[in-house]
Design a protein around this motif. Structure first.
Motif, mmCIF file in Angstrom:
data_model
loop_
_atom_site.group_PDB
_atom_site.id
_atom_site.type_symbol
_atom_site.label_atom_id
_atom_site.label_comp_id
_atom_site.label_asym_id
_atom_site.label_seq_id
_atom_site.Cartn_x
_atom_site.Cartn_y
_atom_site.Cartn_z
ATOM 1 N N ASP A 1 -2.539 -0.862 -2.432
ATOM 2 C CA ASP A 1 -3.497 -0.385 -2.116
ATOM 3 C C ASP A 1 -3.249 1.388 -2.091
ATOM 4 O O ASP A 1 -2.357 1.561 -1.182
ATOM 5 N N HIS B 1 -4.534 0.304 -9.096
ATOM 6 C CA HIS B 1 -5.963 -0.271 -9.369
ATOM 7 C C HIS B 1 -5.517 -2.005 -10.396
ATOM 8 O O HIS B 1 -5.369 -2.987 -9.856
ATOM 9 N N TYR C 1 -4.717 6.478 -11.023
ATOM 10 C CA TYR C 1 -5.788 5.782 -9.761
ATOM 11 C C TYR C 1 -5.626 3.860 -9.955
ATOM 12 O O TYR C 1 -5.681 3.465 -9.975
ATOM 13 N N GLY D 1 0.387 -0.776 -0.056
ATOM 14 C CA GLY D 1 -0.508 0.074 -0.237
ATOM 15 C C GLY D 1 0.823 1.109 0.122
ATOM 16 O O GLY D 1 2.430 1.213 0.514
ATOM 17 N N GLN E 1 -3.427 10.010 0.350
ATOM 18 C CA GLN E 1 -4.978 11.162 0.556
ATOM 19 C C GLN E 1 -5.055 12.503 -0.386
ATOM 20 O O GLN E 1 -3.668 12.455 -1.321
ATOM 21 N N SER F 1 -5.181 3.297 -0.293
ATOM 22 C CA SER F 1 -6.310 3.641 1.437
ATOM 23 C C SER F 1 -5.525 4.692 2.034
ATOM 24 O O SER F 1 -6.194 5.458 2.549
#
Length: 96
Positions: A54, A49, A45, A31, A59, A56
């Protein structure tokens, strides 16, 4: 943005978090903890993917994404900086 004897590209996806997470994704789950700006592209993005990275911990800041503009010449053994814009990195407070 980068200029080389072989071509030029503007606003490409790069950075140590991208390169490190891409390498690790070949062997393990990974991540990213970082910050991007409001100009960060959907295609970036999508790249994460597709690599099952990851995001998450990624920010979204209120400024533009960090941007480095440089060039390589000759044997491309050294990068030369034209401009560095810290942008969102000025506000980054990692949340681990």
């Amino acid at each position: 943005s980068i200029e080389t004897p072989f071509g030029n590209e503007k606003a490409i996806l790069g950075g140590s978090a991208t390169y490190a997470s891409t390498a690790v994704s070949l062997l393990a789950q990974v991540g990213i903890v970082s910050i991007v700006g409001q100009d960060f592209q959907d295609s970036h993005y999508q790249y994460f993917h597709e690599k099952e990275i990851d995001v998450s911990g990624l920010q979204m800041g209120s400024r533009n994404t960090f941007h480095w503009h440089g060039f390589y010449k000759g044997d491309m053994s050294q990068a030369y900086t034209r401009q560095t814009d810290l942008n969102v990195l000025l506000d980054f407070d990692p949340n681990l």
